[in-house]
Design a protein around this motif. Structure first.
Motif, short mmCIF file in Angstrom:
data_model
loop_
_atom_site.label_atom_id
_atom_site.label_comp_id
_atom_site.label_asym_id
_atom_site.label_seq_id
_atom_site.Cartn_x
_atom_site.Cartn_y
_atom_site.Cartn_z
N SER A 1 0.80 -1.05 0.19
CA SER A 1 0.11 -0.49 -0.11
C SER A 1 0.97 1.36 0.16
O SER A 1 1.87 1.14 0.60
CB SER A 1 -1.63 -0.10 1.63
OG SER A 1 -0.19 -0.10 2.69
N LEU A 2 0.26 2.36 -0.41
CA LEU A 2 0.68 3.68 -0.37
C LEU A 2 0.03 4.48 0.49
O LEU A 2 -1.71 4.98 0.47
CB LEU A 2 1.14 4.40 -1.65
CG LEU A 2 1.38 5.59 -1.53
CD1 LEU A 2 2.86 5.33 -1.23
CD2 LEU A 2 1.41 6.09 -3.19
N GLN A 3 0.51 4.70 1.71
CA GLN A 3 -0.17 5.58 2.60
C GLN A 3 -0.10 7.24 2.56
O GLN A 3 1.21 7.60 2.71
CB GLN A 3 0.01 5.11 4.12
CG GLN A 3 -0.53 3.64 4.25
CD GLN A 3 -0.41 3.18 5.31
OE1 GLN A 3 0.20 3.95 6.56
NE2 GLN A 3 -0.72 2.21 5.72
N LEU A 4 -1.03 7.51 1.90
CA LEU A 4 -1.21 9.48 1.95
C LEU A 4 -1.81 10.13 2.92
O LEU A 4 -2.70 9.67 3.43
CB LEU A 4 -1.34 9.15 0.66
CG LEU A 4 -0.99 9.45 -0.59
CD1 LEU A 4 -1.56 8.41 -1.38
CD2 LEU A 4 -1.04 9.95 -1.83
N GLU A 5 -0.44 11.36 3.32
CA GLU A 5 -1.31 11.68 4.77
C GLU A 5 -1.32 13.97 4.08
O GLU A 5 -0.05 13.94 3.46
CB GLU A 5 -0.40 12.45 5.51
CG GLU A 5 -0.83 10.57 5.99
CD GLU A 5 0.03 10.45 8.20
OE1 GLU A 5 0.33 11.34 8.59
OE2 GLU A 5 0.54 9.26 7.94
N HIS A 6 -1.94 14.75 4.91
CA HIS A 6 -1.90 15.72 4.47
C HIS A 6 -2.56 16.58 5.62
O HIS A 6 -2.40 16.30 6.50
CB HIS A 6 -2.76 16.51 3.04
CG HIS A 6 -4.78 16.17 3.16
ND1 HIS A 6 -4.66 15.13 3.91
CD2 HIS A 6 -5.35 17.32 2.90
CE1 HIS A 6 -6.20 15.62 3.92
NE2 HIS A 6 -6.42 16.82 4.20
N TYR A 7 -2.26 18.12 5.77
CA TYR A 7 -2.81 18.53 6.17
C TYR A 7 -3.38 19.22 5.52
O TYR A 7 -3.70 20.16 4.53
CB TYR A 7 -1.48 20.31 6.83
CG TYR A 7 -0.31 19.84 7.73
CD1 TYR A 7 -0.66 18.82 8.82
CD2 TYR A 7 0.69 20.12 7.65
CE1 TYR A 7 0.54 18.83 9.16
CE2 TYR A 7 1.64 19.32 8.42
CZ TYR A 7 1.53 19.45 9.44
OH TYR A 7 2.27 18.88 10.13
#
Length: 152
Positions: free
Chosen positions: A47-53
């Protein structure tokens, strides 16, 4: 017109295309780029886990789209970027640009992707089958592509 979405759910490229096509009768072309999660690591990617503000990310994407509108005579820009856990083959990003002429829409679409890859506040973590994971940084080649727009 600029439209930005940062979302967990997938997007329908056909629907996005139809939305841009319906918005303006003077449009002569629409350029679409759809990025996919790929597994090129050598260690099988699960998987690729993407986070952001929240808020900051949308503001950054908006500023990039506004700059594209200043540089090229385009009609509409649509950016959709997914967050959360994605699997190899999943859609991760859509950049769609409409305008009167193809050169402008191609250039604006390419500019947005180059800046997005290097400057947008997203954090990506690759997770592998063996349980290991690591945070992904912008590649040197992506940074070089983004720098070329500073010279224009």
């Amino acid at each position: 017109m600029i439209s930005i979405s940062v979302q967990r759910e997938d997007f329908d490229v056909g629907e996005e295309y139809q939305r841009l096509k319906a918005d303006c009768r003077t449009v002569g072309g629409i350029a679409l780029f759809t990025g996919l999660v790929r597994d090129i690591t050598g260690n099988p990617l699960t998987s690729l886990q993407l986070e952001h503000y929240p808020g900051m990310t949308e503001k950054s994407l908006q500023a990039t789209a506004e700059e594209a509108l200043q540089r090229w005579p385009v009609a509409d820009i649509r950016i959709v970027h997914r967050i959360g856990e994605l699997k190899p083959g999943d859609q991760i990003v859509l950049v769609a640009v409409s305008g009167e002429h193809r050169a402008a829409v191609f250039s604006a679409c390419e500019f947005i992707m180059d800046i997005l890859k290097t400057s947008a506040p997203f954090w990506k973590k690759e997770v592998y089958r063996d349980g290991e994971g690591h945070w992904v940084e912008a590649k040197t080649s992506d940074q070089q592509r983004a720098r070329r727009w500073q010279q224009d």
